[in-house]
Design an enzyme around this catalytic site. Structure first.
Site, PDB file in Angstrom:
ATOM      1  N   LYS A 164       0.979  -1.220  -0.193  1.00 31.76           N
ATOM      2  CA  LYS A 164      -0.064  -0.004  -0.033  1.00 31.76           C
ATOM      3  C   LYS A 164       0.858   1.230   0.062  1.00 31.76           C
ATOM      4  O   LYS A 164       0.749   2.301  -0.782  1.00 31.76           O
ATOM      5  CB  LYS A 164      -0.917  -0.053   1.167  1.00 31.76           C
ATOM      6  CG  LYS A 164      -1.699   1.358   1.427  1.00 31.76           C
ATOM      7  CD  LYS A 164      -2.209   1.360   2.947  1.00 31.76           C
ATOM      8  CE  LYS A 164      -2.716   2.856   3.225  1.00 31.76           C
ATOM      9  NZ  LYS A 164      -2.118   3.321   4.344  1.00 31.76           N
ATOM     10  N   ASN A 165       2.010   1.454   0.735  1.00 31.77           N
ATOM     11  CA  ASN A 165       2.682   2.597   0.893  1.00 31.77           C
ATOM     12  C   ASN A 165       3.499   2.527  -0.061  1.00 31.77           C
ATOM     13  O   ASN A 165       4.288   3.649  -0.160  1.00 31.77           O
ATOM     14  CB  ASN A 165       3.452   2.203   2.409  1.00 31.77           C
ATOM     15  CG  ASN A 165       2.705   2.450   3.488  1.00 31.77           C
ATOM     16  OD1 ASN A 165       1.576   3.162   3.413  1.00 31.77           O
ATOM     17  ND2 ASN A 165       2.888   2.035   4.655  1.00 31.77           N
ATOM     18  N   CYS A 198      -6.019   8.171   9.634  1.00 29.79           N
ATOM     19  CA  CYS A 198      -6.323   7.452  10.954  1.00 29.79           C
ATOM     20  C   CYS A 198      -5.942   8.588  12.045  1.00 29.79           C
ATOM     21  O   CYS A 198      -5.027   9.370  11.855  1.00 29.79           O
ATOM     22  CB  CYS A 198      -5.458   6.435  10.945  1.00 29.79           C
ATOM     23  SG  CYS A 198      -5.819   5.010  10.081  1.00 29.79           S
ATOM     24  N   ARG A 213       0.485  14.399  12.405  1.00 29.95           N
ATOM     25  CA  ARG A 213       1.300  14.274  10.903  1.00 29.95           C
ATOM     26  C   ARG A 213       1.491  15.433  10.278  1.00 29.95           C
ATOM     27  O   ARG A 213       0.778  15.364   9.180  1.00 29.95           O
ATOM     28  CB  ARG A 213       0.948  12.847  10.466  1.00 29.95           C
ATOM     29  CG  ARG A 213       0.988  11.762  11.253  1.00 29.95           C
ATOM     30  CD  ARG A 213       0.661  10.422  10.569  1.00 29.95           C
ATOM     31  NE  ARG A 213      -0.662  10.163  10.347  1.00 29.95           N
ATOM     32  CZ  ARG A 213      -1.088   9.236   9.716  1.00 29.95           C
ATOM     33  NH1 ARG A 213      -0.350   8.258   9.246  1.00 29.95           N
ATOM     34  NH2 ARG A 213      -2.661   8.965   9.470  1.00 29.95           N
ATOM     35  N   ASP A 250       4.314   0.739  12.302  1.00 37.40           N
ATOM     36  CA  ASP A 250       2.989   0.007  11.577  1.00 37.40           C
ATOM     37  C   ASP A 250       2.786  -1.441  12.137  1.00 37.40           C
ATOM     38  O   ASP A 250       1.796  -1.965  11.800  1.00 37.40           O
ATOM     39  CB  ASP A 250       3.130  -0.081  10.163  1.00 37.40           C
ATOM     40  CG  ASP A 250       2.714   1.407   9.627  1.00 37.40           C
ATOM     41  OD1 ASP A 250       1.906   2.285  10.443  1.00 37.40           O
ATOM     42  OD2 ASP A 250       2.660   1.570   8.399  1.00 37.40           O
ATOM     43  N   ARG A 256      -8.799  -0.341   4.378  1.00 30.74           N
ATOM     44  CA  ARG A 256      -7.935   0.770   3.802  1.00 30.74           C
ATOM     45  C   ARG A 256      -6.384   0.408   3.383  1.00 30.74           C
ATOM     46  O   ARG A 256      -5.831   0.820   2.670  1.00 30.74           O
ATOM     47  CB  ARG A 256      -7.811   2.051   4.880  1.00 30.74           C
ATOM     48  CG  ARG A 256      -8.951   2.883   5.035  1.00 30.74           C
ATOM     49  CD  ARG A 256      -8.666   4.139   5.685  1.00 30.74           C
ATOM     50  NE  ARG A 256      -7.243   4.786   5.118  1.00 30.74           N
ATOM     51  CZ  ARG A 256      -6.312   5.054   6.202  1.00 30.74           C
ATOM     52  NH1 ARG A 256      -6.433   4.773   7.385  1.00 30.74           N
ATOM     53  NH2 ARG A 256      -5.334   5.776   5.608  1.00 30.74           N
TER      54      ARG A 256
END
Length: 419
Positions: free
Chosen positions: A22-23, A119, A124, A307, A399
């Site tokens: 995903k990242n 989230c 951030r 994570d 997600r």
């Protein structure tokens, strides 16, 4: 709203194919904005965040289609961009939407991007993105919740961010590929998704050196061309399944997985007594006993990733002994603790430190997912809990995990999705 129903106590056996990261997928989808030629990405995971990004790109005028014959392939054509804008309605749920800022500004000289959401795990800020682009000559203002940026052409600069920022490094890296002259990114993030993005950009004609280290050099070019690129495996999904097998017991082979991308987690799992073997594109995880409690501290790559904190904490909940978990990245990333306690875990939190005493077993209950990785931690806890565990608000899980319950069901878990 969907929920997951898990009846725990079943060991996991078989094979799981790991999806694309995903990242890596999100910045690489945005990188298609840097060229007017076609871009093809393969190993694209089927995630809500990917769907949101594709919708955002289409809203700008990009042709973006997922292949019906090969669902992991996405074709993009940004030759007809009509609106270099990312509106609030499309980005409010996803912080990674900020990744369109650098490419839009570099190629079109303007961008209007809503301040993003995501989230609720802590602050951030995007100030490092703005600071870096301003150093490259962009005029930027923040008005009514939007970042408004303009430039004639970005200029190369030496940029040192105040902190290590993954999306900040990605944004500035993409912007620098079309800037005039040399850009040097100091204190750059080193996560595997960064060099993967850099390799895609190099395939498009960018001149980049040092990707994967804390100093990246980029020589700007006048234009980039199209590319076909395969996205790296998702190291966090890989780590999540490792923890699931370690907690629930069993013997599982993870296919299309890269062990080198998560050395810190493998080291901690082995410390916990979990047997792990690895090849070029596979990892085998085997465990048939209660794990040993292991303390850890999250930090920037290549250290233990934030994570993976919730998933490993779920493992520690049923481990033999006591452990200490220190969270250094996000100030609000222990929201899953109260839900784990509802399942019978013994955890006390003091600021950014959690103290755990392992218990023999957890008991099924109804819990609520609070963010993406917390959701995965609760799934792992549910796999080992007696009775039925119900996890509400699993849209967080969707997600970042591609068909997680189907993959778990394929290796023996008693898990289903319900409305």
């Amino acid at each position: 709203m969907d929920k997951l129903l898990i009846r725990g106590g079943r060991p996991l056996e078989g094979e799981v194919t790991i999806s694309g990261a995903k990242n890596a997928a999100l910045p690489e989808l945005c990188a298609a904005l840097l060229t007017a030629e076609p871009v093809t990405l393969t190993n694209v995971p089927r995630l809500q965040d990917v769907s949101t990004t594709l919708k955002l790109l289409r809203n700008m005028g990009v042709k973006a289609e997922r292949s019906e014959a090969q669902p992991d392939t996405v074709s993009l054509d940004a030759s007809g961009v009509t609106s270099p804008e990312a509106p609030y309605d499309l980005v409010k749920t996803m912080r990674a939407s900020i990744l369109v800022l650098g490419p839009l500004l570099a190629r079109f000289g303007e961008a209007t991007v809503s301040l993003p959401g995501g989230c609720a795990i802590g602050s951030r800020p995007v100030d490092q993105h703005i600071k870096g682009l301003q150093a490259m000559g962009a005029a930027i203002t923040v008005e009514h919740g939007y970042i408004i940026a303009k430039t004639t052409r970005l200029k190369g600069a030496r940029i040192t961010t105040d902190m290590v920022t993954v999306t900040g490094t990605e944004n500035l890296l993409m912007a620098a590929t079309l800037a005039e002259g040399e850009t040097v990114l100091e204190n750059a993030a080193q996560e595997p998704e960064i060099p993967d993005l850099a390799e895609m950009l190099i395939g498009m004609g960018a001149k980049i050196e040092g990707h994967g280290t804390s100093r990246i050099r980029i020589q700007g070019v006048d234009r980039l061309h199209g590319v076909a690129h395969r996205i790296v495996p998702d190291r966090i999904e890989t780590g999540t399944f490792r923890c699931a097998v370690a907690a629930a017991h069993g013997d599982v082979i993870l296919r299309r997985a890269n062990a080198a991308h998560l050395d810190a987690v493998i080291e901690k799992l082995r410390e916990a007594g979990i047997r792990i073997e690895a090849g070029d594109d596979w990892i085998r995880v085997k465990n048939h006993a209660r794990p040993r409690a292991v303390s850890f501290r999250t930090s920037e790559y290549p250290a233990f990733p934030t994570d993976m904190q919730a998933q490993f904490m779920a493992l520690n909940c049923i481990a033999v002994g006591s452990s200490k978990v220190s969270e250094t990245i996000f100030e609000n990333r222990f929201m899953h603790v109260n839900e784990l306690v509802r399942l019978g875990a013994k955890i006390e939190v003091d600021g950014r430190t959690a103290m755990l005493n392992g218990v023999d077993k957890l008991s099924g209950a109804t819990v609520m997912a609070t963010d993406l990785r917390a959701s995965a931690g609760l799934v792992i806890a549910g796999l080992v809990a007696d009775g039925e565990t119900v996890i509400d608000r699993i849209y967080h899980l969707d997600r970042g995990y591609d068909q997680m319950e189907a993959k778990l069901r394929g290796i023996g878990a008693d898990i289903e999705r319900a409305k």
